[in-house]
Design a protein around this motif. Structure first.
Motif, short mmCIF file in Angstrom:
data_model
loop_
_atom_site.label_atom_id
_atom_site.label_comp_id
_atom_site.label_asym_id
_atom_site.label_seq_id
_atom_site.Cartn_x
_atom_site.Cartn_y
_atom_site.Cartn_z
N GLU A 3 -1.98 8.55 -11.12
CA GLU A 3 -2.65 8.31 -9.85
C GLU A 3 -3.48 9.53 -9.45
O GLU A 3 -3.04 10.67 -9.58
CB GLU A 3 -1.61 8.08 -8.77
N TYR B 61 -4.14 2.15 -4.14
CA TYR B 61 -5.21 1.20 -4.49
C TYR B 61 -5.40 1.19 -6.00
O TYR B 61 -5.10 2.19 -6.68
CB TYR B 61 -6.54 1.63 -3.85
N LEU B 62 -5.89 0.10 -6.49
CA LEU B 62 -6.38 0.05 -7.87
C LEU B 62 -7.90 -0.05 -7.75
O LEU B 62 -8.41 -0.95 -7.08
CB LEU B 62 -5.84 -1.18 -8.60
N ASP C 233 -6.08 -3.16 -2.67
CA ASP C 233 -4.86 -2.60 -2.07
C ASP C 233 -3.64 -3.11 -2.85
O ASP C 233 -3.50 -4.31 -3.06
CB ASP C 233 -4.90 -3.00 -0.59
N ARG C 234 -2.77 -2.19 -3.28
CA ARG C 234 -1.67 -2.58 -4.17
C ARG C 234 -0.46 -3.11 -3.39
O ARG C 234 0.56 -3.44 -3.98
CB ARG C 234 -1.27 -1.39 -5.05
N CYS C 235 -0.57 -3.16 -2.07
CA CYS C 235 0.52 -3.73 -1.28
C CYS C 235 0.23 -5.17 -0.90
O CYS C 235 1.09 -6.04 -1.00
CB CYS C 235 0.73 -2.92 0.00
N PRO D 225 3.65 0.70 -3.99
CA PRO D 225 2.90 -0.52 -4.31
C PRO D 225 3.85 -1.69 -4.56
O PRO D 225 4.97 -1.49 -5.03
CB PRO D 225 2.13 -0.16 -5.57
N THR E 278 -0.34 -5.05 -11.43
CA THR E 278 -1.74 -4.67 -11.65
C THR E 278 -2.57 -5.79 -12.28
O THR E 278 -3.78 -5.86 -12.05
CB THR E 278 -1.85 -3.41 -12.54
N LEU F 14 -3.93 -7.68 -9.55
CA LEU F 14 -4.95 -6.90 -8.84
C LEU F 14 -6.28 -6.93 -9.58
O LEU F 14 -7.35 -6.99 -8.97
CB LEU F 14 -4.49 -5.45 -8.66
N LEU G 258 -5.74 4.11 -10.89
CA LEU G 258 -4.82 3.99 -9.75
C LEU G 258 -5.13 5.15 -8.82
O LEU G 258 -5.10 6.30 -9.24
CB LEU G 258 -3.37 4.09 -10.23
#
Lengths: 173, 520
Positions: A16, A51-52, A76-78, A102, A106, A109, A140
């Protein structure tokens, strides 16, 4: 985009990285005072929001010249909410930041990013300029946010969430 | 065929097209939110005007006029509900729905339902029902467009309809979502100017309100009553209440209208938008009903009551003004048809085809599916309008009753009742749409003296409450949805400026941060 594209992009993913906090920690107090002069900051907590970011590129030919397009899509990974970004200014990680965990896979995403970019380019397609999209990179990232507890003489205690990139704020419930 | 009228009509269409192209290019579709929701960046005035002009247009110029012409002042039950409809809609849903949709990352009204009531069946049922009913609404616009052109050009209805459908389809297939809100704003102003112009000319013709009412009274005193011609609806409170409710709260069940809440720049704009929409409604909404009533005096032998307003304009205004007014009417009809056709295409492509058939749909397929649906719906509606055209009023009342009964409890409870769960919402949608449909199909309103909207709404609301309460244990509302709903509450008084200047794009992140900090 093929599934191979997704797989290879996943493989290329690094550790990340953080986006640059244009609103630095030292400036948060000033920003809070700008939002409301009566605010007294009582606590400051950095937050890294996951975030991805997928960079998509495409090529097309116009007047005989080969042109290239590039668009970053941050998902947004959530929650899976997506936005486009023209630039990706990277910065140093913020020490002692609270890292939001998260929750989304992925692969999902990537699909959301792809759909977002295809939608964003959809009106071009109507002009018959559509070309296939390629994933040029996927990273990431952590977006810097500032969670600030403030007190107000009339309205009491409250928490604000400040955007580390734009300085925008939101009153947390 | 009046060339001046046609020239103004043509100029107006070209002007609309130019506004559409410019706003589409300027606004662009730089994001998915931009594409579907104008980047959630629509101000209160545009929100109010686009909601009102999308909700009304074709119906107001044909259906409302026809009701006034056939039933006298009975139409004011519909008008009274309609005047308050915008403010009710924005007050009940506006701010909370705007916030919740952003927190949950929903871009379309159907997707929003699935995120609030997590089940693919909710999306499937809502999408299929919307495609069917929005298609019916498009049918009403086609008929309105055909009748309008028939009167303006003197062409036979069939030829006028074919031209109207061809123009609407071409406009829809080349147009874009981003343009719709801004063309709607412009059209809403032209619509109000047009209707006020006809009203003034008609009042001058009949010698003012008092003289007109005296003349109506001498013709048939029951026309002055709110119970309809020959007091047909006297004491039928079930019908009257339904007429009042249909346009006051019915809009809250329209997927293409509630999308306007989701596109607002700031949830707190809902209040101001409510004020604007009420001001607009006060002038615009009652005028077509009054015109319908006054047309009894000016044009007592009309074959088709739905052409009352068109005929008044043609008979009382100079050619150039008729051109402007007719252009406004036609453009309003076309803009509604355009936005609903696009909405239908996107629901079919995104909420049905992509969600259930081909999740990895490519860009080309997405556009193709959307275009094919638009074409199919357009052709099907065109054929129905050609061979068996129903009355515009009947179609609009039918679609509003079914959509309102099906979706209103689901949309309202989504933000106001934490216990509203998936089985409750699904069964409420099924019962609401089924009851409103059956009620109209078998004309039960004549037997029961209860309006289909009222019957559908009461039963769907009851179903929502009963089923949700009975299934709380087996189908509890997920914790993350409860947190999101609580986030939409205005927890405490805050300075207005502090509230209004928030960056609502952070709502989603704030929700996740507080959810994460709370350790849930």
């Amino acid at each position: 985009m093929s599934h191979q594209g997704i797989v290879s992009a996943n493989c290329e993913m690094e550790e990340e990285v953080w986006l640059e906090a244009r609103l630095a920690q030292d400036d948060v107090n000033k920003r809070v005072a700008m939002i409301n002069r009566a605010f007294q900051m009582t606590r400051l907590q950095a937050v890294g929001f996951p975030y991805l970011v997928v960079a998509f590129c495409w090529h097309w030919r116009r007047f005989g010249i080969l042109r290239h397009g590039l668009l970053h899509c941050a998902v947004d990974r959530c929650q899976g909410t997506s936005i486009t970004m023209e630039q990706l200014p990277l910065g140093a990680p913020i020490a002692d930041a609270e890292l939001v965990q998260p929750r989304l896979d992925t692969g999902l995403l990537h699909q959301k990013a792809y759909r977002h970019v295809t939608q964003a380019r959809r009106h071009h397609l109507k002009q018959r300029q559509a070309t296939s999209l390629h994933v040029s990179s996927a990273r990431l990232i952590r977006k810097p946010l500032w969670k600030v507890d403030v007190s107000h003489a009339k309205y009491g205690e409250m928490a604000l969430l400040l955007d580390g990139l734009t300085g925008g704020y939101y009153v947390m419930p | 065929m009046d060339l001046t009228v046609l020239l103004f009509l043509l100029l107006y269409f070209l002007g609309m097209l130019a506004v559409g192209v410019i706003s589409m290019r300027r606004g662009g579709a730089s994001s998915m939110e931009g594409y579907y929701l104008g980047g959630r960046n629509v101000g209160p005035l545009v929100t109010a005007m686009t909601m009102q002009s999308t909700s009304m247009s074709g119906y107001m110029f044909l259906g409302a006029g026809s009701l006034g012409y056939t039933q006298g002042y009975y139409g004011f039950w519909y008008a009274a509900g309609d005047i308050g409809g915008g403010v009710v809609n924005l007050s009940v849903l506006g701010r909370k729905m705007r916030k919740l949709s952003q927190i949950m990352g929903a871009l379309t009204s159907i997707e929003y339902l699935e995120k609030r009531y997590p089940s693919k069946w909710v999306r499937l049922f809502a999408a299929v029902l919307s495609v069917f009913l929005l298609g019916a609404y498009v049918l009403a616009q086609f008929i309105a467009g055909g009748k309008g052109l028939e009167l303006v050009t003197g062409l036979p209805y069939e030829a006028a309809l074919a031209i109207a459908v061809a123009v609407i389809l071409a406009y829809t297939l080349m147009g874009g979502y981003g343009a719709v809100a801004y063309t709607d704003l412009l059209q809403s102003f032209v619509m109000i100017i047009g209707i006020v112009w006809i009203l003034i000319a008609t009042l001058q013709e009949v010698g003012g309100f008092t003289a007109a009412n005296e003349a109506l009274g001498s013709l048939d005193p029951t026309l002055l009553s709110v119970w309809g011609r020959d007091l047909a609806y006297e004491g039928q409170w079930g019908i009257v209440l339904g007429a009042l409710l249909i346009f006051s709260i019915g809009y809250m069940g329209w997927p293409h209208v509630v999308t306007r809440h989701m596109a607002m720049r700031n949830p707190f704009h809902a209040r101001r938008a409510g004020v604007y929409s009420t001001l607009w409604n006060l002038i615009f909404v009652s005028a077509p009903y009054i015109l319908g009533v006054l047309a009894i005096l000016v044009l007592p032998d009309l074959d088709d009551p739905e052409q009352a307003i068109f005929a008044l304009a043609q008979n009382l205004l100079p050619s150039a003004v008729v051109g402007i007014v007719m252009a406004a009417i036609m453009a309003a009809i076309m803009s509604t048809a355009d936005s609903i056709l696009l909405q239908t295409g996107s629901i079919a492509a995104r909420d049905l085809y992509e969600r259930f058939i081909n999740p990895n749909m490519k860009e080309v397929q997405m556009v193709r599916v959307s275009q094919i649906i638009v074409l199919l719906v357009g052709i099907a509606c065109g054929l129905i309008a050609l061979f068996e055209p129903p009355a515009v009023f009947a179609v609009v009342v039918f679609t509003t009753s079914v959509l309102g009964s099906a979706f209103l409890p689901a949309y309202v409870c989504a933000v106001w009742w934490e216990k509203a769960n998936t089985p409750g919402a699904l069964s409420s949608m099924i019962v609401g749409s089924g009851v409103a449909f059956i009620w109209q199909y078998f004309q039960l309103d004549g037997v029961t003296e209860i309006h289909p909207m009222l019957a559908g709404l009461v039963l769907s609301s009851l179903t929502m409450f009963l089923v949700s309460l009975l299934t709380q244990r087996s189908h509890p509302v997920p914790e993350h949805i409860l947190t999101a709903i609580r986030e939409t509450d205005e927890l405490r008084p805050l300075p207005n400026r502090l509230k209004a200047q928030q960056d609502f794009a952070l709502a989603n992140e704030a929700y996740c941060v507080s959810y994460s900090s709370g350790g849930r």
